[in-house]
Design a protein around this motif. Sequence first.
Motif, short mmCIF file in Angstrom:
data_model
loop_
_atom_site.label_atom_id
_atom_site.label_comp_id
_atom_site.label_asym_id
_atom_site.label_seq_id
_atom_site.Cartn_x
_atom_site.Cartn_y
_atom_site.Cartn_z
N VAL A 48 0.85 -1.20 0.00
CA VAL A 48 0.00 0.00 0.00
C VAL A 48 0.88 1.26 0.00
O VAL A 48 0.68 2.17 -0.80
N TYR A 49 1.88 1.26 0.86
CA TYR A 49 2.79 2.43 0.92
C TYR A 49 3.53 2.60 -0.41
O TYR A 49 3.64 3.69 -0.94
N ASN A 50 4.06 1.48 -0.93
CA ASN A 50 4.86 1.58 -2.16
C ASN A 50 4.04 2.04 -3.36
O ASN A 50 4.52 2.80 -4.19
N ASN A 51 2.80 1.58 -3.42
CA ASN A 51 1.93 1.99 -4.52
C ASN A 51 1.69 3.50 -4.45
O ASN A 51 1.77 4.21 -5.47
N ARG A 52 1.45 3.97 -3.23
CA ARG A 52 1.18 5.41 -3.04
C ARG A 52 2.42 6.25 -3.34
O ARG A 52 2.37 7.23 -4.05
N ILE A 53 3.55 5.81 -2.79
CA ILE A 53 4.82 6.56 -2.97
C ILE A 53 5.17 6.62 -4.46
O ILE A 53 5.48 7.67 -5.01
N SER A 54 5.12 5.46 -5.11
CA SER A 54 5.47 5.38 -6.52
C SER A 54 4.53 6.24 -7.36
O SER A 54 4.97 6.93 -8.29
N SER A 55 3.25 6.21 -7.05
CA SER A 55 2.27 7.00 -7.81
C SER A 55 2.58 8.49 -7.69
O SER A 55 2.60 9.21 -8.70
N VAL A 56 2.86 8.95 -6.48
CA VAL A 56 3.16 10.37 -6.28
C VAL A 56 4.45 10.75 -7.03
O VAL A 56 4.50 11.78 -7.70
N LEU A 57 5.47 9.90 -6.94
CA LEU A 57 6.75 10.24 -7.59
C LEU A 57 6.63 10.20 -9.12
O LEU A 57 7.18 11.06 -9.81
N PHE A 58 5.91 9.23 -9.64
CA PHE A 58 5.72 9.17 -11.10
C PHE A 58 4.89 10.37 -11.60
O PHE A 58 5.19 10.94 -12.65
N GLU A 59 3.87 10.73 -10.83
CA GLU A 59 3.05 11.91 -11.17
C GLU A 59 3.95 13.14 -11.27
O GLU A 59 3.85 13.93 -12.21
N GLY A 181 11.89 0.77 -20.36
CA GLY A 181 11.34 -0.18 -21.32
C GLY A 181 10.87 0.53 -22.57
O GLY A 181 10.89 1.77 -22.64
N ARG A 182 10.46 -0.27 -23.55
CA ARG A 182 9.98 0.30 -24.82
C ARG A 182 8.47 0.08 -24.93
O ARG A 182 7.98 -1.00 -24.61
N HIS A 183 7.79 1.14 -25.37
CA HIS A 183 6.35 1.07 -25.61
C HIS A 183 6.10 1.67 -26.99
O HIS A 183 6.29 2.87 -27.18
N HIS A 184 5.72 0.83 -27.93
CA HIS A 184 5.57 1.28 -29.32
C HIS A 184 6.81 2.08 -29.76
O HIS A 184 6.68 3.18 -30.31
N GLY A 185 7.97 1.55 -29.45
CA GLY A 185 9.22 2.16 -29.89
C GLY A 185 9.69 3.34 -29.06
O GLY A 185 10.80 3.84 -29.26
N GLN A 186 8.88 3.76 -28.09
CA GLN A 186 9.25 4.92 -27.28
C GLN A 186 9.89 4.43 -25.96
O GLN A 186 9.39 3.49 -25.34
N LEU A 187 10.98 5.10 -25.57
CA LEU A 187 11.66 4.73 -24.32
C LEU A 187 10.92 5.36 -23.14
O LEU A 187 10.77 6.59 -23.07
N LEU A 188 10.45 4.52 -22.21
CA LEU A 188 9.71 5.02 -21.04
C LEU A 188 10.36 4.52 -19.75
O LEU A 188 10.88 3.41 -19.71
N LEU A 189 10.29 5.35 -18.71
CA LEU A 189 10.72 4.92 -17.38
C LEU A 189 9.64 3.98 -16.84
O LEU A 189 8.45 4.31 -16.92
N GLY A 190 10.06 2.82 -16.31
CA GLY A 190 9.08 1.83 -15.86
C GLY A 190 9.23 1.47 -14.39
O GLY A 190 9.75 2.25 -13.60
N ASP A 191 8.76 0.26 -14.06
CA ASP A 191 8.94 -0.32 -12.73
C ASP A 191 8.32 0.54 -11.62
O ASP A 191 7.18 0.96 -11.73
N GLU A 192 9.07 0.79 -10.56
CA GLU A 192 8.56 1.52 -9.39
C GLU A 192 9.68 2.41 -8.83
O GLU A 192 10.85 2.20 -9.13
#
Length: 234
Positions: A48-59, A181-192
Amino acid sequence: MERRTKIYEGKAKILYETDNPDLVIQYFKDEATAFDAKKRGIIEQKGVYNNRISSVLFEYLKRQGVRTHFVRQLSDREMLVKRLEIIKVEVVVRNMSAGSLSKRLGFEEGIALAEPVLEFFYKEDALGDPLINDDHVRLLGLATPQEVRAIRKRALLVNELLREFLETRDLILVDFKLEFGRHHGQLLLGDEITPDGCRLWDKQTLEKMDKDRFRRDLGKVEEAYQEVCRRICE
Ligand code: UDP
């Protein structure tokens, strides 16, 4: 968004398909592992904490113009993300000496590095995730030289942005691991981006507030994740 078939179960997360082939759900578990999964345990509510932390940081990173896989937080433990073809390289950025850098180079822990240090590790459990260089990345065909350049640039930018963000929350970003990772050829930051894969120290006391509390049996593990979540999310 309906959760469908399980695609993959890792040490701390499960990936599920959705009805959209471009999107997957990341489910965060409480399980924790360390030392190549030789040490295992549960950190209550970590998911629960990691999902929240990661969501805020990715946002936050998204607002700053960093391209990431993050779409939105779905529930306490679920995050909707773009499906990636993951690049099998763990990208570590370090601002202070700790962990394997201390061990490898004989640096005592906690020395501020004049410039951030970037390292690549080959994401291959059977080999124990060895340290590799750009030539090895090319030899193994993990990413193109152009992708490696973009990854370096992006990782250093993420470091600057996160350092600043965390500093205002009284947290020192000692080091952290990213995956791309790659998404339709575009480089994106992934994971957590969570205390599972970042070393975070309290700015005043230098107390460890990350998975090192679990790795080294320092106690108050749940409390540390909870406190990081409070500082980042409030
Ligand atoms: N890290 C990670 N996954 C790994 C290895 C390292 O998330 O498989 C993170 C770790 O939490 C730390 C940073 O990457 O924030 C650097 O880790 P290091 O190389 O020092 O390895 P450690 O001694 O932590 O195993």
